[in-house]
Design a protein around this motif. Structure first.
Motif, PDB file in Angstrom:
ATOM      1  N   TYR A 172      -0.979   7.334  -9.982  1.00 22.57           N
ATOM      2  CA  TYR A 172      -0.129   8.374 -10.916  1.00 22.57           C
ATOM      3  C   TYR A 172       1.196   8.400 -10.501  1.00 22.57           C
ATOM      4  N   GLY A 173       1.587   7.829  -9.525  1.00 25.12           N
ATOM      5  CA  GLY A 173       3.035   8.011  -8.810  1.00 25.12           C
ATOM      6  C   GLY A 173       3.293   7.532  -7.540  1.00 25.12           C
ATOM      7  N   ASP A 174       4.376   7.533  -7.042  1.00 28.20           N
ATOM      8  CA  ASP A 174       4.642   7.093  -5.615  1.00 28.20           C
ATOM      9  C   ASP A 174       4.215   8.247  -4.506  1.00 28.20           C
ATOM     10  N   ILE A 175       3.244   7.966  -3.527  1.00 31.94           N
ATOM     11  CA  ILE A 175       2.875   8.997  -2.718  1.00 31.94           C
ATOM     12  C   ILE A 175       3.820   9.189  -1.521  1.00 31.94           C
ATOM     13  N   GLN A 176       4.355  10.319  -1.250  1.00 31.23           N
ATOM     14  CA  GLN A 176       5.229  10.351  -0.160  1.00 31.23           C
ATOM     15  C   GLN A 176       4.352  10.772   1.217  1.00 31.23           C
ATOM     16  N   ARG A 177       3.227  11.490   1.184  1.00 32.15           N
ATOM     17  CA  ARG A 177       2.548  11.861   2.085  1.00 32.15           C
ATOM     18  C   ARG A 177       0.944  12.053   1.624  1.00 32.15           C
ATOM     19  N   LEU A 178       0.211  11.675   2.396  1.00 27.40           N
ATOM     20  CA  LEU A 178      -1.300  11.867   2.253  1.00 27.40           C
ATOM     21  C   LEU A 178      -1.995  12.342   3.519  1.00 27.40           C
ATOM     22  N   ARG A 179      -2.744  13.435   3.255  1.00 26.49           N
ATOM     23  CA  ARG A 179      -3.599  13.966   4.779  1.00 26.49           C
ATOM     24  C   ARG A 179      -4.941  14.496   4.318  1.00 26.49           C
ATOM     25  N   LEU A 180      -5.862  13.599   4.795  1.00 30.33           N
ATOM     26  CA  LEU A 180      -7.200  14.083   4.780  1.00 30.33           C
ATOM     27  C   LEU A 180      -7.362  14.843   5.962  1.00 30.33           C
ATOM     28  N   THR A 181      -8.118  16.003   5.797  1.00 27.63           N
ATOM     29  CA  THR A 181      -8.283  16.966   6.752  1.00 27.63           C
ATOM     30  C   THR A 181      -9.628  16.579   7.498  1.00 27.63           C
TER      31      THR A 181
END
Length: 208
Positions: free
Chosen positions: A74-83
């Motif tokens: 869907y677009g460029d990801i800056q950050r991804l955090r799986l809790t």
């Protein structure tokens, strides 16, 4: 009635606990707890809240790599955090994904909601902790989620928006009394007797 909206614009625990946002008394202890809570968003959270999505109902086995693979389209990801649980390291089944552009956030929220990933249907919405005024998390009795089995349903969110209240009109008084109501009560058999105790009869009296 003019200001009514199916989605909460400001978080109010009492309204969130009501199917149409019109309750005047809490119907469960969790709502009482949320009303008394003094919660401030976690200052340790970084990133732009307006570019961040909340992704819930994940499969416990879904990994960061899998999420990146699915949501990067869907677009460029800056950050991804799986809790994850701080002790066990197990997934808590929700994640936060920050994009670089607003259009990517809008597109992902629109297209990824109810997407099936690892046999689980996802709930995707904008982050609310830092964007919805008065927000109280689920652990303090708030939130906009909940399960029917627990009896602690919350309304006003994307998954379960408020239902439009009945417009009683001028000169009508609503009187809540005992009795039966609802679709289940209309069904014959044992289920009928089961549901009568949980329903209300609404009586409308014209006053001058």
């Amino acid at each position: 009635m003019v200001d009514w909206s199916p989605i909460a614009k400001v978080y109010d625990p009492l309204k969130a606990g009501s199917i149409d946002g019109t309750d005047v008394e809490p119907h469960d202890r969790a709502v009482w707890r949320a009303m008394g809570a003094r919660y401030k968003p976690n200052k340790g959270v970084v990133g732009d809240p307006l570019l961040t999505l909340f992704v819930a109902r994940l499969n416990p086995q879904t990994t960061e790599d899998k999420l990146y693979q699915v949501f990067s389209k869907y677009g460029d990801i800056q950050r991804l955090r799986l809790t994850r649980d701080i002790v066990t390291g197990f997934s808590k089944r929700y994640a936060f994904i920050e994009y670089k552009e607003e259009r990517a956030v809008v597109r992902a929220r629109r297209d990824a909601n109810k997407l099936v990933v690892d046999q689980h249907e996802l709930l995707v919405d904008f982050e609310q902790e830092r964007t919805l005024k008065g927000w109280v998390p689920r652990r303090l009795g708030g939130g906009l989620g909940g399960k029917k089995e627990s009896g602690q349903l919350r309304f006003g969110g994307r998954d379960r928006p408020f239902r439009k209240p009945i417009n009683l009109g001028v000169g009508l008084v609503q009187d809540r009394g005992g009795g039966g109501c609802g679709r289940e009560w209309d069904r014959p058999g044992p289920r009928e007797r089961e549901d009568r105790s949980r329903c209300y009869t609404y009586k409308y009296t014209y006053t001058e």
